[in-house]
Scaffold this active site. Structure first.
Site, mmCIF file in Angstrom:
data_model
loop_
_atom_site.group_PDB
_atom_site.id
_atom_site.type_symbol
_atom_site.label_atom_id
_atom_site.label_comp_id
_atom_site.label_asym_id
_atom_site.label_seq_id
_atom_site.Cartn_x
_atom_site.Cartn_y
_atom_site.Cartn_z
ATOM 1 N N ASP A 104 0.853 -1.185 0.000
ATOM 2 C CA ASP A 104 0.000 0.000 0.000
ATOM 3 C C ASP A 104 0.889 1.235 0.000
ATOM 4 O O ASP A 104 1.717 1.420 0.900
ATOM 5 C CB ASP A 104 -0.907 0.008 1.229
ATOM 6 C CG ASP A 104 -1.975 -1.090 1.174
ATOM 7 O OD1 ASP A 104 -1.950 -1.881 0.209
ATOM 8 O OD2 ASP A 104 -2.814 -1.150 2.088
ATOM 9 N N ASP A 119 -15.547 -3.664 -2.106
ATOM 10 C CA ASP A 119 -15.199 -3.380 -0.709
ATOM 11 C C ASP A 119 -16.481 -3.293 0.107
ATOM 12 O O ASP A 119 -17.353 -2.464 -0.177
ATOM 13 C CB ASP A 119 -14.410 -2.073 -0.616
ATOM 14 C CG ASP A 119 -13.135 -2.122 -1.451
ATOM 15 O OD1 ASP A 119 -12.530 -3.201 -1.527
ATOM 16 O OD2 ASP A 119 -12.765 -1.085 -2.031
#
Length: 241
Positions: A8, A129
């Protein structure tokens, strides 16, 4: 089943967030390129990159570092985060990214998803998500009145073959993946599913491995690897056994 390390990216660094909250940021490396090379050297078959700055800004922000990673490793790389236009998709794929992941765009611009799939096929995946069963968008800052399964059916009708499914309540928590929702998503939609969020142990990986026949083809791991809760070598050996 593939075990895919996550990198990330935020402000040029390799970080992890808990449930997507910026205030929870932990910096694991100032050198994401070296991190990518390390995962490859251990045996990772693929890397999962997330442009966190891009996710919050609505457009890619870390492409220079993504390019450095692509130049440094030979394994395929997939990228998500802020990719919400055809130009952005083309720019990312032209860099050499193997697979682009659309998230918010699947809700706000379904016609874009259809265009991209028609042009690039399985090089386009969608990130679904989930927050309490609803779809989270825009860097998980908000939800929409659509369930995970409604979105899955919608994108499947557009030709999408693969999704990355994240339960945002589990992400970065080491509390275990949402096995029930992951299995249901794969079995009820026919989509190939890569699970993400919550893995904390080899037992979690074994439980996910048992979903392979349901259509779960991989697991993305972040905090479990960075914290040392699970070692990538052990995870790869388990999946190959």
């Amino acid at each position: 089943m593939l075990v895919i390390p996550a990198i990330d990216l935020r402000a040029g660094r390799c970080v992890r967030l808990v449930q997507g909250e910026i205030s929870s940021e932990i910096v694991y490396s100032e050198e994401p390129v070296e991190m990518a090379k390390m995962w490859e050297a251990i045996g990772a078959p693929r890397l999962h990159l997330v442009d966190l700055d891009g996710a919050f800004a609505g457009k890619p922000k870390n492409l220079a570092i993504v390019k450095e990673i692509l130049d440094a490793v030979k394994i395929p790389v997939q990228l998500g985060g802020g990719i919400r236009s055809l130009d952005a998709v083309e720019a990312v794929l032209n860099l050499g990214v193997d697979r682009v992941i659309l998230g918010t765009a699947a809700i706000l611009s379904p016609e874009l998803v259809g265009q991209c799939v028609q042009k690039y096929g399985e090089r386009v995946a969608v990130g679904i998500d989930s927050r309490d069963g609803l779809v989270a968008i825009e860097g998980w800052e908000s939800t929409v009145e659509m369930t995970v399964f409604e979105l899955a059916e919608k994108i499947a009708s557009l030709g999408v073959k693969r999704v990355i499914f994240t339960d945002t309540r589990r992400d970065g928590t080491l509390k275990g993946p949402n096995l029930e929702a992951t299995k249901k998503l794969a079995e009820n939609t026919g989509l190939k599913v890569i699970a993400s969020g919550g893995v904390s142990s080899l037992e979690d990986l074994q439980n996910l491995k048992e979903l392979e026949m349901s259509g779960v083809e991989g697991i993305i791991m972040g905090k479990a690897l960075y914290s040392g809760a699970v070692h990538l070598k052990d995870a790869l050996e388990l999946m190959e056994a």
